[in-house]
Write an enzyme that holds these catalytic residues in place. Sequence first.
Site, PDB file in Angstrom:
ATOM      1  N   GLY A  46       0.830  -1.087  -0.093  1.00 40.01           N
ATOM      2  CA  GLY A  46      -0.147  -0.142   0.088  1.00 40.01           C
ATOM      3  C   GLY A  46       0.741   1.100  -0.004  1.00 40.01           C
ATOM      4  N   GLN A  51       2.899   9.846   1.828  1.00 40.01           N
ATOM      5  CA  GLN A  51       4.469   9.364   1.743  1.00 40.01           C
ATOM      6  C   GLN A  51       5.269   9.857   0.879  1.00 40.01           C
ATOM      7  OE1 GLN A  51       2.229   5.257   2.596  1.00 40.01           O
ATOM      8  NE2 GLN A  51       4.484   5.086   3.541  1.00 40.01           N
ATOM      9  N   CYS A  91       5.947  -0.336   7.574  1.00 42.38           N
ATOM     10  CA  CYS A  91       5.385   0.832   6.803  1.00 42.38           C
ATOM     11  C   CYS A  91       6.942   1.241   6.200  1.00 42.38           C
ATOM     12  CB  CYS A  91       5.252   1.986   7.819  1.00 42.38           C
ATOM     13  SG  CYS A  91       4.877   3.615   6.911  1.00 42.38           S
ATOM     14  N   LEU A  92       6.506   1.729   4.694  1.00 41.30           N
ATOM     15  CA  LEU A  92       7.658   2.105   3.835  1.00 41.30           C
ATOM     16  C   LEU A  92       8.365   3.461   4.448  1.00 41.30           C
ATOM     17  CD1 LEU A  92       6.051   1.253   0.265  1.00 41.30           C
ATOM     18  CD2 LEU A  92       7.771  -0.251   1.785  1.00 41.30           C
ATOM     19  N   HIS A 133      -4.169   1.645   7.803  1.00 39.41           N
ATOM     20  CA  HIS A 133      -3.026   2.110   7.992  1.00 39.41           C
ATOM     21  C   HIS A 133      -2.916   3.476   6.914  1.00 39.41           C
ATOM     22  CE1 HIS A 133       1.475   1.616   8.262  1.00 39.41           C
ATOM     23  NE2 HIS A 133       1.316   2.118   7.268  1.00 39.41           N
ATOM     24  N   GLU A 134      -3.169   3.387   5.783  1.00 42.23           N
ATOM     25  CA  GLU A 134      -3.104   4.249   4.648  1.00 42.23           C
ATOM     26  C   GLU A 134      -4.098   5.667   5.041  1.00 42.23           C
ATOM     27  OE1 GLU A 134      -0.774   3.793   3.197  1.00 42.23           O
ATOM     28  OE2 GLU A 134      -0.286   1.806   3.219  1.00 42.23           O
ATOM     29  N   HIS A 137      -2.167   7.654   7.335  1.00 36.96           N
ATOM     30  CA  HIS A 137      -1.020   8.419   6.795  1.00 36.96           C
ATOM     31  C   HIS A 137      -1.859   9.836   6.092  1.00 36.96           C
ATOM     32  CE1 HIS A 137       2.698   6.251   6.496  1.00 36.96           C
ATOM     33  NE2 HIS A 137       1.954   4.977   6.058  1.00 36.96           N
TER      34      HIS A 137
HETATM   35  O1  K1U Z   1       4.065   2.046   4.063  1.00 29.61           O
HETATM   36  C1  K1U Z   1       3.034   1.874   3.870  1.00 29.61           C
HETATM   37  O2  K1U Z   1       2.090   2.132   4.255  1.00 29.61           O
HETATM   38  C2  K1U Z   1       2.716   0.364   3.261  1.00 29.61           C
HETATM   39  C3  K1U Z   1       2.554  -0.818   4.205  1.00 29.61           C
HETATM   40  C4  K1U Z   1       1.149  -1.029   4.189  1.00 29.61           C
HETATM   41  C5  K1U Z   1       0.774  -2.179   5.339  1.00 29.61           C
HETATM   42  C6  K1U Z   1       0.951  -3.504   5.239  1.00 29.61           C
HETATM   43  C7  K1U Z   1       0.728  -4.280   6.277  1.00 29.61           C
HETATM   44  C8  K1U Z   1       0.317  -3.837   7.396  1.00 29.61           C
HETATM   45  C9  K1U Z   1       0.264  -2.528   7.437  1.00 29.61           C
HETATM   46  C10 K1U Z   1       0.624  -1.538   6.564  1.00 29.61           C
HETATM   47  C11 K1U Z   1       3.411  -1.854   3.689  1.00 29.61           C
HETATM   48  O3  K1U Z   1       3.601  -2.199   2.223  1.00 29.61           O
HETATM   49  S1  K1U Z   1       4.305  -2.638   4.994  1.00 29.61           S
HETATM   50  C12 K1U Z   1       5.442  -3.668   3.913  1.00 29.61           C
HETATM   51  C13 K1U Z   1       4.968  -5.089   3.219  1.00 29.61           C
HETATM   52  O4  K1U Z   1       5.179  -5.187   2.106  1.00 29.61           O
HETATM   53  C14 K1U Z   1       3.888  -5.888   3.790  1.00 29.61           C
HETATM   54  C15 K1U Z   1       3.751  -6.028   5.089  1.00 29.61           C
HETATM   55  C16 K1U Z   1       2.752  -7.045   5.564  1.00 29.61           C
HETATM   56  C17 K1U Z   1       2.218  -7.956   5.017  1.00 29.61           C
HETATM   57  C18 K1U Z   1       2.511  -7.821   3.520  1.00 29.61           C
HETATM   58  C19 K1U Z   1       3.485  -6.948   2.903  1.00 29.61           C
HETATM   59 ZN    ZN Z   2       2.915   3.478   5.999  1.00 29.47          ZN
END
Ligand code: K1U
Ligand code: ZN
Length: 169
Positions: A46, A51, A91-92, A133-134, A137
């Site tokens: 996401g 961001q 979170c990225l 989560h998004e 943000h």
């Molecule tokens: O930075 C962000 O907002 C993106 C974030 C979204 C998110 C994923 C999972 C839980 C909360 C928020 C990410 O992409 S985190 C990294 C990721 O690739 C990932 C994390 C969990 C499951 C699968 C992938």
């Molecule tokens: Zn995030």
Amino acid sequence: MAVLTVLTFPDERLRTKAKPVNDINDSIRTLVADMFETMKAERGVGLAATQVNVHQQVIVMDVSDDQDTPLVFINPKVIEQRGTKINEEGCLSVPNNYAKVERAEWIKVSALNEHGEEFTMEAEGLLAVCIQHEMDHLQGKLFVDYLSSLKRQRIMKKLEKEARIAAKS
Ligand code: K1U
Ligand code: ZN
């Protein structure tokens, strides 16, 4: 299409509240395409416009196993929610840090897509976590804000140190 720079905690620009989009035009569609490119390049599921330092209510997401189900949420609103669940989040903008956060287990969201069409969606599991989560943000909120001040400070110091080292090399 372009890969955009993702802001990193504790950058104050991540605290900016995004404004609703009032005209879904080609510049918004270019932003959406660039955000998907950035999300994929950074291996996320996401990304919120906040961001990438764009303060408009735009989210892109793809939580499918094969990364073939892109979702766009413009001006999203949670219109119903049920239950709570604790999940591990990343979170990225807070790279290489993960923590458990409690969120609604099931949500119903309404939003516009990149063509300006309204839709509603019910979500649970990773999709529900990612949408919440998004949406945080877009309000200038990060998952670290749910942690104790001690844990948040530790993460902040670690990321500031990594940024100093990266700037020197
Ligand atoms: O930075 C962000 O907002 C993106 C974030 C979204 C998110 C994923 C999972 C839980 C909360 C928020 C990410 O992409 S985190 C990294 C990721 O690739 C990932 C994390 C969990 C499951 C699968 C992938
Ligand atoms: Zn995030």
